[in-house]
Design a protein around this motif. Structure first.
Motif, short mmCIF file in Angstrom:
data_model
loop_
_atom_site.label_atom_id
_atom_site.label_comp_id
_atom_site.label_asym_id
_atom_site.label_seq_id
_atom_site.Cartn_x
_atom_site.Cartn_y
_atom_site.Cartn_z
N GLU A 1 17.36 -40.91 110.43
CA GLU A 1 16.86 -39.95 111.52
C GLU A 1 15.52 -40.41 111.73
OE1 GLU A 1 17.45 -35.91 110.47
OE2 GLU A 1 19.45 -35.76 110.96
N LEU A 2 14.53 -40.79 110.53
CA LEU A 2 13.39 -41.05 110.72
C LEU A 2 13.13 -42.21 111.42
CD1 LEU A 2 12.33 -40.20 106.93
CD2 LEU A 2 11.52 -39.08 109.11
N VAL A 3 13.89 -43.19 111.45
CA VAL A 3 13.73 -44.50 111.87
C VAL A 3 14.16 -44.35 113.28
CG1 VAL A 3 14.80 -47.04 112.28
CG2 VAL A 3 14.43 -45.88 109.93
N ARG A 4 15.16 -43.38 113.81
CA ARG A 4 15.30 -43.18 115.16
C ARG A 4 14.09 -42.60 115.82
NH1 ARG A 4 20.92 -42.37 113.32
NH2 ARG A 4 20.28 -40.06 113.29
N LEU A 5 13.63 -41.56 115.09
CA LEU A 5 12.51 -40.91 115.55
C LEU A 5 11.28 -41.84 116.02
CD1 LEU A 5 12.26 -37.89 113.52
CD2 LEU A 5 12.60 -37.80 116.10
N ASP A 6 10.98 -42.86 114.97
CA ASP A 6 9.89 -43.75 115.18
C ASP A 6 10.22 -45.14 114.74
OD1 ASP A 6 7.63 -45.04 115.52
OD2 ASP A 6 6.38 -43.71 114.34
N SER A 7 10.90 -46.02 115.28
CA SER A 7 11.36 -47.07 114.59
C SER A 7 10.33 -48.27 114.16
CB SER A 7 12.16 -47.94 115.69
OG SER A 7 11.45 -48.28 116.96
N GLN A 8 9.08 -47.90 114.58
CA GLN A 8 7.86 -48.68 114.27
C GLN A 8 7.03 -48.06 113.10
OE1 GLN A 8 7.57 -51.88 115.85
NE2 GLN A 8 9.49 -51.34 116.30
N ASN A 9 7.66 -47.29 112.49
CA ASN A 9 6.88 -46.41 111.41
C ASN A 9 6.94 -47.10 110.12
OD1 ASN A 9 6.38 -44.20 109.29
ND2 ASN A 9 5.53 -43.07 110.97
N PRO A 10 6.19 -47.47 109.62
CA PRO A 10 6.42 -48.18 108.31
C PRO A 10 6.86 -47.44 107.29
CG PRO A 10 3.69 -48.30 108.56
CD PRO A 10 4.66 -47.56 109.74
N ASP A 11 6.60 -46.14 106.99
CA ASP A 11 7.11 -45.46 106.26
C ASP A 11 8.49 -45.09 106.27
OD1 ASP A 11 4.51 -44.82 104.67
OD2 ASP A 11 3.89 -43.06 106.16
N ALA A 12 8.73 -44.96 107.59
CA ALA A 12 10.56 -44.54 107.72
C ALA A 12 11.11 -46.01 107.33
CB ALA A 12 10.67 -44.33 109.18
N LEU A 13 10.60 -47.18 107.94
CA LEU A 13 11.12 -48.28 107.38
C LEU A 13 11.31 -48.62 105.90
CD1 LEU A 13 9.86 -50.38 110.43
CD2 LEU A 13 12.13 -49.98 110.25
N PHE A 14 10.34 -48.41 105.45
CA PHE A 14 10.11 -48.70 103.98
C PHE A 14 11.24 -47.79 103.20
CE2 PHE A 14 8.06 -47.45 99.72
CZ PHE A 14 8.39 -48.77 98.97
N LEU A 15 11.23 -46.47 103.74
CA LEU A 15 12.26 -45.41 103.04
C LEU A 15 13.78 -45.96 103.33
CD1 LEU A 15 12.66 -42.68 101.62
CD2 LEU A 15 12.70 -41.70 103.72
N ARG A 16 13.96 -46.46 104.49
CA ARG A 16 15.47 -47.01 104.64
C ARG A 16 15.42 -48.14 103.96
NH1 ARG A 16 20.23 -47.10 105.62
NH2 ARG A 16 21.25 -48.13 107.37
N ALA A 17 14.48 -49.03 103.61
CA ALA A 17 14.59 -50.03 102.53
C ALA A 17 15.25 -49.63 101.20
CB ALA A 17 13.65 -51.06 102.78
N ARG A 18 14.66 -48.55 100.81
CA ARG A 18 14.78 -48.11 99.41
C ARG A 18 15.87 -47.75 99.21
NH1 ARG A 18 10.75 -43.80 98.05
NH2 ARG A 18 11.69 -43.85 96.10
N VAL A 19 16.56 -46.89 100.35
CA VAL A 19 17.98 -46.40 100.22
C VAL A 19 18.82 -47.64 100.35
CG1 VAL A 19 19.52 -45.18 101.21
CG2 VAL A 19 17.36 -44.24 101.43
N LEU A 20 18.75 -48.66 100.94
CA LEU A 20 19.66 -49.54 101.13
C LEU A 20 19.50 -50.22 99.66
CD1 LEU A 20 18.68 -50.68 104.63
CD2 LEU A 20 21.00 -50.25 103.81
N TYR A 21 18.43 -50.75 99.18
CA TYR A 21 18.09 -51.29 97.89
C TYR A 21 18.89 -50.48 96.69
CZ TYR A 21 15.63 -53.21 93.73
OH TYR A 21 15.02 -53.72 92.58
N LYS A 22 18.80 -49.37 96.58
CA LYS A 22 19.46 -48.43 95.75
C LYS A 22 20.54 -48.44 95.71
CE LYS A 22 16.32 -46.23 93.11
NZ LYS A 22 16.07 -46.05 91.70
N GLN A 23 21.46 -48.60 97.00
CA GLN A 23 22.84 -48.64 97.24
C GLN A 23 23.41 -50.18 96.90
OE1 GLN A 23 22.85 -47.15 101.11
NE2 GLN A 23 24.16 -45.66 100.42
N GLY A 24 22.46 -50.98 96.76
CA GLY A 24 23.09 -52.32 96.19
C GLY A 24 22.89 -53.36 97.61
N ASP A 25 22.53 -53.07 98.66
CA ASP A 25 22.38 -53.75 99.76
C ASP A 25 21.37 -54.45 99.93
OD1 ASP A 25 22.87 -55.05 102.21
OD2 ASP A 25 23.89 -53.46 103.20
N ASN A 26 21.07 -55.33 99.10
CA ASN A 26 19.81 -55.99 99.28
C ASN A 26 19.22 -56.88 100.60
OD1 ASN A 26 19.17 -55.49 96.17
ND2 ASN A 26 20.59 -56.87 95.84
#
Length: 511
Positions: free
Chosen positions: A190-215
């Motif tokens: 949702e955050l990335v959709r709201l602002d696809s250029q927001n570094p915080d949103a992109l980093f948060l999405r990266a953390r979720v993917l990292y935790k799920q094992g999708d490196n």
């Protein structure tokens, strides 16, 4: 404001246009009201009220940022416009700008100390601010549940339908901390959709993917976050970890596929040391290392790695299959059945899982009866001569005449004879191996074949000869002191047991 002007009488004054706008506002037609207020502003750009009124309509449509800007213009034109200050405070609170909201309320109270609305809303703002501060403290201490609860209380005091961006980030971080990856993933998207250029949103999405094992995807999102903000240190640290993990894991996979098992084991082990908190990848690494150990025949160690993988990710289906296979090798059939049932519940249409469950259930049933191979101390692929040799040795060791008044030895002697009667007969052995219920004696509960219709004394007599010690070279009794003379003096006879009745054992008599 970017809106098309309404068709209105060009002869109307700005004040008359404002009056029409007010009517649209009261009727709940906020978009039309906004267009009319815009017309009034165009006709009289220095009238504070028009901006304040348009801010009210924008607020009703939850366009808080635009409304706050109109309030700023209104109070710049007329610093005594209390309504504009109150609306600005409300907008900034819903935008998460709590300090600015407090400043606006203070401006109102400095002009009107008894303003009830300002007093009430400022009190609510203080409560909201306290909840946000509590949430930050809880998050620092990794008390994710408490932090999430504090955030929910804060949101309830603002606008739950328009949660500030930074509060959404906090909520997503709490879900991530609670290992609620599906919710964290939803919020991050949702955050990335709201602002696809927001570094915080992109980093948060990266953390979720990292935790799920999708490196791989985590790496891509970190790179995008750094493109938006090259100085984003956290994204750079995560990028380095994700790359190292992915590289080491892939190297281990390549070694495993090439049957370089020890090398694969070492690569997976070193990968597990990179980041103990990356549960998604570590679950895969433990599973992969278990596959290596399984290939090496180290089933206990493989089982331990399977358990670790499932502790990190209880939904990892492949691990249940791998663990069940280890249980089968270790003859822990009840545990294997449990895991195969889990797999069949997860994928009810999977024929392979259904077949494996049936096999495990059969082995479990077989394990609950007497194991004739274990009784004779031979492997399941023992040859006829190995079975015969084992029987000779055990039958003589446990013969009642060698163990007088030992009921346990007598029971063992009978059991040994029963085992030999089945395993020495190719047809009965095949049926025993396949789990077929022979003579009703191979049922659950360890009842065995109930002798399989065989007289144990006959088995012994057939093996060792009815008239002497012909079964052993020179007539000597293995393990005895010295030798027995000849074989001619060997006689078979029944003797009473301690209770006075025949127990079917043998006595040796020599002339």
């Amino acid at each position: 404001m970017g809106s098309e002007p309404m068709d209105i009488d060009s002869q109307l004054s700005a004040e008359e246009i404002k009056t029409q706008a007010n009517q649209e506002y009261k009727a709940g037609h906020y978009a039309d009201a906004i267009r009319l207020y815009t017309q009034a502003i165009a006709a009289s750009p220095n009238t504070s009220t028009y901006y304040a009124n348009r801010a009210a309509a924008l607020t009703m449509l939850k366009k808080y940022k635009e409304a706050a800007e109109d309030c700023r213009v209104a109070t710049t034109i007329d610093p005594s416009n209390i309504k504009a200050n109150l609306r600005a405070a409300k907008c900034h609170m819903n935008l998460g700008n709590l300090e600015e909201a407090s400043r606006q309320y203070q401006l109102v109270l400095s002009q009107d100390a008894e303003n009830r609305q300002a007093q009430r809303e400022l009190y609510n703002l203080h409560q909201l601010s306290n909840y946000i501060k509590q949430a930050d403290v809880f998050m620092e201490n990794k008390q994710w549940g408490l932090a999430s609860n504090a955030l929910d209380r804060a949101i309830a005091l603002a606008d739950p339908d328009a949660v500030p961006f930074n509060w959404r980030v906090k909520k997503a971080e709490c879900s991530l901390g609670q290992k609620n990856y599906s919710e964290a993933n939803r919020l991050a998207n949702e955050l990335v959709r709201l602002d696809s250029q927001n570094p915080d949103a992109l980093f948060l999405r990266a953390r979720v993917l990292y935790k799920q094992g999708d490196n791989a995807k985590a790496i891509a999102h970190c790179q995008e976050s750094l493109r938006c903000d090259p100085d984003y240190a956290k994204a750079r640290v995560l990028l380095k970890k994700a790359r190292a993990l992915e590289s080491q894991k892939e190297a281990g996979n390549a070694a495993f596929k090439s049957s370089r098992l020890q090398e694969a084991y070492e690569l997976y082990t070193s990968a597990l040391e990179i980041d103990s908190e990356n549960e998604g990848t570590n679950a895969k690494l433990y599973s992969n290392r278990a596959a290596v150990l399984q290939k090496l025949g180290k089933y206990d160690e493989a089982l331990a790695d399977c358990n670790k993988a499932l502790e990190l990710d209880s939904t990892f289906t492949k691990v249940y299959s791998r663990r069940a296979a280890c249980y089968m090798e270790l003859e822990q059939f009840e545990e294997a059945v449990r895991d195969y049932k889990q797999l069949n519940e997860t994928e009810p249409g999977n024929r392979e899982y259904r077949s494996l469950l049936q096999k495990a259930e059969l082995e479990l049933k077989k394990s609950l009866r007497k194991d004739y191979y274990k009784i004779l101390g031979v492997s399941k692929d023992a040859s006829d001569s190995e079975i015969k040799k084992a029987y000779r040795k055990l039958a003589l060791q446990n013969h009642p005449d060698k163990n007088p008044d030992d009921e346990k030895a007598e029971a063992r002697f009978k059991e040994i004879g029963e085992a030999y009667a089945i395993l020495s007969d190719p047809q009965k052995r095949q049926r025993f191996d396949s789990g077929v219920d022979i003579d009703g004696g191979m049922g659950m509960g360890g009842g065995g074949f109930d002798g399989a219709g065989v007289d144990i004394n006959d088995v012994f007599a057939q093996m060792f000869g009815g008239g002497g010690m012909g079964g052993f070279p020179g007539g000597s009794f293995p393990g005895g002191s010295g030798g027995y003379p000849g074989g001619a003096g060997y006689q078979q006879q029944r003797r009473p047991n301690a209770n006075g009745y025949s127990n079917g054992s043998y006595s040796f008599h020599f002339g």
